[in-house]
Design a protein around this motif. Structure first.
Motif, PDB file in Angstrom:
ATOM      1  N   SER A 156       9.575 106.690  -8.693  1.00 37.00           N
ATOM      2  CA  SER A 156       9.836 106.874  -7.267  1.00 37.00           C
ATOM      3  C   SER A 156      10.340 108.280  -7.009  1.00 37.00           C
ATOM      4  O   SER A 156      10.106 108.850  -5.942  1.00 37.00           O
ATOM      5  N   ASN A 213       7.263 110.329  -6.879  1.00 36.82           N
ATOM      6  CA  ASN A 213       6.578 110.062  -5.608  1.00 36.82           C
ATOM      7  C   ASN A 213       7.263 110.783  -4.456  1.00 36.82           C
ATOM      8  O   ASN A 213       6.597 111.348  -3.573  1.00 36.82           O
ATOM      9  N   ALA A 214       8.587 110.758  -4.457  1.00 35.95           N
ATOM     10  CA  ALA A 214       9.343 111.430  -3.402  1.00 35.95           C
ATOM     11  C   ALA A 214       9.088 112.944  -3.464  1.00 35.95           C
ATOM     12  O   ALA A 214       8.892 113.596  -2.439  1.00 35.95           O
ATOM     13  N   GLU A 215       9.093 113.467  -4.692  1.00 37.79           N
ATOM     14  CA  GLU A 215       8.828 114.898  -4.868  1.00 37.79           C
ATOM     15  C   GLU A 215       7.404 115.228  -4.441  1.00 37.79           C
ATOM     16  O   GLU A 215       7.167 116.250  -3.782  1.00 37.79           O
ATOM     17  N   LEU A 216       6.475 114.369  -4.797  1.00 35.04           N
ATOM     18  CA  LEU A 216       5.066 114.544  -4.426  1.00 35.04           C
ATOM     19  C   LEU A 216       4.924 114.506  -2.901  1.00 35.04           C
ATOM     20  O   LEU A 216       4.232 115.336  -2.314  1.00 35.04           O
ATOM     21  N   GLU A 217       5.617 113.535  -2.262  1.00 36.03           N
ATOM     22  CA  GLU A 217       5.583 113.413  -0.795  1.00 36.03           C
ATOM     23  C   GLU A 217       6.170 114.671  -0.155  1.00 36.03           C
ATOM     24  O   GLU A 217       5.628 115.186   0.819  1.00 36.03           O
ATOM     25  N   ASP A 218       7.269 115.153  -0.747  1.00 35.02           N
ATOM     26  CA  ASP A 218       7.900 116.374  -0.242  1.00 35.02           C
ATOM     27  C   ASP A 218       6.928 117.545  -0.341  1.00 35.02           C
ATOM     28  O   ASP A 218       6.810 118.343   0.595  1.00 35.02           O
ATOM     29  N   CYS A 219       6.202 117.657  -1.450  1.00 39.31           N
ATOM     30  CA  CYS A 219       5.200 118.714  -1.664  1.00 39.31           C
ATOM     31  C   CYS A 219       4.098 118.598  -0.615  1.00 39.31           C
ATOM     32  O   CYS A 219       3.658 119.610  -0.042  1.00 39.31           O
ATOM     33  N   HIS A 220       3.633 117.341  -0.371  1.00 41.52           N
ATOM     34  CA  HIS A 220       2.586 117.108   0.640  1.00 41.52           C
ATOM     35  C   HIS A 220       3.050 117.572   2.015  1.00 41.52           C
ATOM     36  O   HIS A 220       2.298 118.215   2.750  1.00 41.52           O
ATOM     37  N   GLN A 221       4.296 117.226   2.352  1.00 43.61           N
ATOM     38  CA  GLN A 221       4.841 117.616   3.661  1.00 43.61           C
ATOM     39  C   GLN A 221       4.954 119.147   3.781  1.00 43.61           C
ATOM     40  O   GLN A 221       4.599 119.730   4.801  1.00 43.61           O
TER      41      GLN A 221
END
Length: 129
Positions: free
Chosen positions: A2, A5-13
């Motif tokens: 998770s 995933n949070a880091e990945l989501e942050d990168c996407h944003q």
């Protein structure tokens, strides 16, 4: 996972925000390019106008020089024509004086002849009486 995933989501944003920023910068670049093209056209128009003005001025200068040459030529021609007329006038005056002198001579001769004729007539009348 998770955390990833949070880091990945942050990168996407962040990537999405960066893409929005990039799109905004591209729009600004497009606007500046249009503005630059407009300014370049204006500058080219001004250069063309100045070039035309310069050509017109050059043509005017050439016309002025041609007029000045024509005026100078007319002045020279006028001066020579005036000189020729003065010469003609002087020669006509000389001819007039010559003619006048000849006429005075003829008049004097006629007067002398008339006086001589009167004398001879009076001599004849004296002789006959």
């Amino acid at each position: 996972s998770s955390g990833i995933n949070a880091e990945l989501e942050d990168c996407h944003q962040r990537l999405a925000a960066f893409e929005v920023e990039l799109a905004d910068k591209n729009l600004q670049i497009e606007e500046l390019t249009k503005e630059n093209s407009f300014i370049n056209r204006k500058v080219m128009d001004m250069i063309e106008e100045k070039t035309m003005d310069s050509k017109v001025m050059n043509n005017k200068e050439v016309e002025y020089q041609e007029l000045a040459k024509a005026m100078e030529s007319l002045k020279r021609r006028g001066s020579s024509e005036i000189a020729a007329l003065k010469d003609e006038l002087l020669s006509k005056e000389a001819l007039h004086h010559e003619y006048k002198r000849e006429m005075e001579e003829k008049v004097d001769n006629l007067i002398n002849m008339a006086e001589f004729s009167d004398k001879s007539t009076s001599n004849v009348s004296l002789c006959s009486s």
